[in-house]
Design an enzyme around this catalytic site. Sequence first.
Site, PDB file in Angstrom:
ATOM      1  N   HIS A   1       0.828  -1.205   0.000  1.00 56.76           N
ATOM      2  CA  HIS A   1       0.000   0.000   0.000  1.00 56.76           C
ATOM      3  C   HIS A   1       0.863   1.255   0.000  1.00 56.76           C
ATOM      4  O   HIS A   1       1.285   1.719   1.063  1.00 56.76           O
ATOM      5  CB  HIS A   1      -0.902  -0.004   1.233  1.00 56.76           C
TER       6      HIS A   1
ATOM      7  N   PRO B   1      -6.847  -5.236  10.718  1.00 51.71           N
ATOM      8  CA  PRO B   1      -8.301  -5.161  10.873  1.00 51.71           C
ATOM      9  C   PRO B   1      -8.638  -3.787  11.466  1.00 51.71           C
ATOM     10  O   PRO B   1      -8.269  -3.486  12.609  1.00 51.71           O
ATOM     11  CB  PRO B   1      -8.609  -6.306  11.843  1.00 51.71           C
ATOM     12  N   LEU B   2      -9.296  -2.969  10.684  1.00 55.04           N
ATOM     13  CA  LEU B   2      -9.364  -1.546  11.018  1.00 55.04           C
ATOM     14  C   LEU B   2     -10.119  -1.262  12.315  1.00 55.04           C
ATOM     15  O   LEU B   2     -11.012  -1.982  12.714  1.00 55.04           O
ATOM     16  CB  LEU B   2      -9.956  -0.765   9.848  1.00 55.04           C
TER      17      LEU B   2
ATOM     18  N   GLY C   1     -10.434   4.985   7.586  1.00 54.30           N
ATOM     19  CA  GLY C   1     -11.061   3.670   7.731  1.00 54.30           C
ATOM     20  C   GLY C   1     -11.161   3.269   9.186  1.00 54.30           C
ATOM     21  O   GLY C   1     -12.180   2.737   9.628  1.00 54.30           O
TER      22      GLY C   1
ATOM     23  N   HIS D   1      -3.889   3.827  -3.276  1.00 59.43           N
ATOM     24  CA  HIS D   1      -4.051   3.270  -1.925  1.00 59.43           C
ATOM     25  C   HIS D   1      -3.388   1.908  -1.752  1.00 59.43           C
ATOM     26  O   HIS D   1      -2.558   1.720  -0.866  1.00 59.43           O
ATOM     27  CB  HIS D   1      -5.538   3.140  -1.561  1.00 59.43           C
TER      28      HIS D   1
ATOM     29  N   GLU E   1     -18.800  -4.005  23.960  1.00 60.68           N
ATOM     30  CA  GLU E   1     -18.118  -5.303  24.039  1.00 60.68           C
ATOM     31  C   GLU E   1     -16.860  -5.350  23.180  1.00 60.68           C
ATOM     32  O   GLU E   1     -15.842  -5.920  23.579  1.00 60.68           O
ATOM     33  CB  GLU E   1     -19.068  -6.425  23.604  1.00 60.68           C
TER      34      GLU E   1
ATOM     35  N   HIS F   1     -30.855 -13.843  23.092  1.00 55.58           N
ATOM     36  CA  HIS F   1     -29.936 -13.898  24.218  1.00 55.58           C
ATOM     37  C   HIS F   1     -29.438 -15.314  24.508  1.00 55.58           C
ATOM     38  O   HIS F   1     -28.724 -15.523  25.484  1.00 55.58           O
ATOM     39  CB  HIS F   1     -30.599 -13.311  25.471  1.00 55.58           C
TER      40      HIS F   1
END
Lengths: 673, 673
Positions: free
Chosen positions: B38, B127-128, B168, B272, B420, B482
Amino acid sequence: MLNEKAVKKADFDEIDTQAVTAVRMLSMDMISRARSGHPGLPLGVSPMAYVLFSRHLRIDPSFPQWFNRDRFVLSAGHGSAMLYSLLYLSGFALSKSDLMNFRQVGSKTPGHPEHGVTPGVDATTGPLGQGIGMAVGMAMAEMHLGAEYNRAEYHVVDHYTYAICGDGDLMEGVAAESASLAGQLKLNKLIVLYDSNDVSLDGPLSNACHDDVAGRFESYGWNYLRVADGNDLDAIDTAINTAKDNQSGPTLIEVKTVIGAGSPHQGTNKVHGAPLNAEDLAATREFYNWDNDPFTVPATVTERFQSTVKSRGWASHQEWSNLVTRYSAVEPTLAAQFAQGISQSLPADYTASLPTYYKKDALASRASGHEILQRLSAACPNLWGGSADLFSSNKTNVVDEDRFSRDNPTGKNLWFGVREFAEAAAMNGIALHGGTRVYGSTFFVFSDYMKPAIRLAALQKLPVTYVFTHDSLAVGEDGPTHEPVEQLAALRSIPGLTVYRPADGNETVAAWEQAISATDHPTAIILTRQGLPTLPKPAAKVRAGVKRGGYVVADAQHEAEGILMASGSEVKLAVDAQQRLAEIGHDVRVVSIPSFEKFSTQSADYQESVLPKHLRRRVAVEMASGASWYRYVGLDGIALTQEHFGASGNGTAVVEMAGFTAENVVQAYLDLL
Amino acid sequence: MLNEKAVKKADFDEIDTQAVTAVRMLSMDMISRARSGHPGLPLGVSPMAYVLFSRHLRIDPSFPQWFNRDRFVLSAGHGSAMLYSLLYLSGFALSKSDLMNFRQVGSKTPGHPEHGVTPGVDATTGPLGQGIGMAVGMAMAEMHLGAEYNRAEYHVVDHYTYAICGDGDLMEGVAAESASLAGQLKLNKLIVLYDSNDVSLDGPLSNACHDDVAGRFESYGWNYLRVADGNDLDAIDTAINTAKDNQSGPTLIEVKTVIGAGSPHQGTNKVHGAPLNAEDLAATREFYNWDNDPFTVPATVTERFQSTVKSRGWASHQEWSNLVTRYSAVEPTLAAQFAQGISQSLPADYTASLPTYYKKDALASRASGHEILQRLSAACPNLWGGSADLFSSNKTNVVDEDRFSRDNPTGKNLWFGVREFAEAAAMNGIALHGGTRVYGSTFFVFSDYMKPAIRLAALQKLPVTYVFTHDSLAVGEDGPTHEPVEQLAALRSIPGLTVYRPADGNETVAAWEQAISATDHPTAIILTRQGLPTLPKPAAKVRAGVKRGGYVVADAQHEAEGILMASGSEVKLAVDAQQRLAEIGHDVRVVSIPSFEKFSTQSADYQESVLPKHLRRRVAVEMASGASWYRYVGLDGIALTQEHFGASGNGTAVVEMAGFTAENVVQAYLDLL
């Protein structure tokens, strides 16, 4: 159409007040009888919900699925008792005994609202934040369909989408992503009421969150309104009217409330999620001067709901039906297409233009996926979809279509931004809304980010399609963070989701055919970045095989002595291994199982015909983790799977290093002898 | 210690400019040679990264794990080439040939930064959004440890945490949650530089996002600074100094940059994620007047890195080491505990106080979990953790400890809010930081929200502990939203994660023992809401069995003719079924498999001793989806699992309705005969 503006302010009377109390008290009755549930929300939120139902919502209790109704999502789904009370009083097909069976097995009144179980419940909620995401999707669908189908005086799609949420919803990332997306799209017909009570489950909200919610939502491009007293019906009504008039973007109405209002522990977390005890319940009834029997409300209250929600809804529905009749006469083609969208049916010939792949082809399945999508888009005018800022890689853009935006709402390419979870939640909202078919894409490894919404798609039986490209270790250079390993097992384990991992272009065509014709479940299609040679079997037979989930892709030459099985890119390895085994005198069958879910639901006879029980020499090969294949290889077979994370390097090198070679498949088979 | 304030502004000279170009060009050389990577980020971001490294970061290239170093997270992990260039020039153990092997199998320079692979990489990113979450966790750990261990002039934990992120990252929900959490905690030593280039992968950022980032971060309680020109080293330096001086909260520095700056397609998404072609590379080199050979930089540049990053880091590290020596003399007990935290070791006798459960006990495992946690917390002073606004239900609060906050940073109960994903990402950051052991909890079904961060914990081999309560359909009234069904299969499929689903209090003790003594992998402990009777086996043997993942919990009376196997709450069903089968003349063994991961890595002999191959009559029972059990039941056995979503109702009723009864286990076994 009723002129809602004509409803004067300050016209709430004693009966309205009593109606609010009725909603509060019915909810308490339900929770107490069930000895389970969340009293805090109904006691605090009933006033705003009542104003919304009695003065604004256009819904038809006798026809809950009326297409042009306003949508309502109780994102704070733990307030289900309040929603059921409102639906009951509004005249939906819910009886007093349904209320009395709250949270009981088989009832229409489950612990959290479930779409498809209770008439009038527009979305399944409970997992926090996702209700907002679904409401955003509904508002997107409304904007898109309005632009597609409305003509001059024929506004066949023209409604608001409302949601009620709490602090918990707003803390969730999916709410943040969804709100940002809604602001970007300027969804002015989306109105969210925020139950702002300063208390969360474990204690004061300030112990966990100090967000300036007004500033936050304004930063997303939302309008922000505030109602200082959650019991002030007039102020709530005014705020909703202001929001409806606003043209610039979605609106958040922060309504200050007291959790568990009127109960002895009001304003504390004690009243959030456990039923009031007998003493507290009595005190609460006394506070509200409520001396009706449990589950009983004065007739005046019932009549008020009839004369507001029910009559407005009925009239609006009638008016719309007449409008659509006239529209159908004037715009027959559009109207037919509109009806097709609503009924989830497809043009008769939509498969005619789908491509066929031949032996010489060796396309990446993301590339065949791209070709297929272009044809489907041309054939199916109600199809739209997009990507979480990866369409250039997923190849899921439709070249002949524009980007969907406020300025170009007929656009069919959805730019979700790097917001995978909001994408999946919005897809659910779009599917719940109806009228279109929607797909969404990202890298397969990032399906993880979407998982909670994929689950809600499956639970709600929504026919959305996920296109997940960049399958397996073969992704290569981007390394282990970008190489899916466990995602396949994760998706396969979701009840109701059908997963396809096609082995070539023709299997990809079949997977898409299955996905787009599904009406009661979501589908995930897993596609590759690397090239896949076309399988040595006629396309028509491959497509027929995929429809059954698993099939014999290359049979033994004479009598099979064993079985090699695989999915996706590894079918090629199995076919190569078959060849090599034949050369050394072992005659085996090769089975492709693109969809475990489909295959496992075929008849026992069919499954036996593909995987005869007596053949115990079985080798499965798949570049993914999880013991899924043992179901078919058993204690005596071997599953060559991937039980470690991948590595960064040339894709072919990474795959070979991990041992996924025809040679190793041959060796595994020989090890069984 | 160097007085960083003494570094004058405007002291950047020609060598600094050259150094920035060197980072840009080394990155281009790497990407071009790899033909993958990149280029956009390194060309745009190198100036701010250079200022950070050369003027601020206190890191010791010869000792990358120095505990009190500043932490640096490249959240926009696709900019890995830039990071490797900086680490190389700073003198970390990276050679020119490592750079030349960028993105090749087995190299120290993988496609995205991987902690544990490359010296100087503080977190695995790509992983953004998660990089921001991990940086937040690091800053939390710093604040907590500083409060725990610093005394008067002995500031043994005192550093900044820096991150660089892109658009991102900021669009991801986890970044929103994490930023909100950081604002709540007023983490003033957290400084995030935002590469603001108005371009995302698919095109202009404005096509997907219109957030007012300043307003958004201010709403979270952050300070916001802006640098108008990403090439202005002075302005960047000033902003970082301002951020460091700020005491009120974390700081976001928005730096306006041009993606792919200096290359022909600068400012567009074309630059990019694909290498510059030869022509564009040549043009870029020319733009920067760079005529050095590939992978070669002027000696002046190398010297500048030596005289800045390296010498500052070395001096700071020395000073700290001397400080710790004096601290150890003055505060020997604290110092020993501090060292124990850093080395991930535990007090010798930490298991002594753990409870034992007897036949008469029938606690929910969340309740035994609560007891165990109290004892562990008392015994292990470096343990802390919390919940995503569910500790009241998870029972994961430590009664004798306070809430962690800016005002009370020694608090050990973490209030993550309903966030979470941020919780799990922060746990990763806390573990990466080191010095403590951390656990986090929520309902099991909401492990889905955390999944992407659980994956990164496993990939980074971080010994964090997840406590997931409210296992299975037995949750009951809250209904299918749930009730976890597929979560167990999902977690079991993650490489490197160890999952325990204990069957009683003693198995829960053993699971916690395993979790807290782990050093190279995360652990998930799945606990029930419903009561679990204590298994009919002495606690010590149960604990020994759990350590092996699976064991015989109740053997056949004489010679086993078959095997019943289960985990968690279903072990009880298997034991009951064994009894009933015995009554009708069938002598079977019962095996508990609380951890598939542990059991599958035991010796073949041990596995055979528990599950002898010749015993083919096998029934497995587990209230969860997924075909995991076929690995042990094979083609001839039966797996009673849950392949549908649950239902709302009394937990016992829901479980029975789904068929999980001893009777059905007996019947399944009889069906095998």
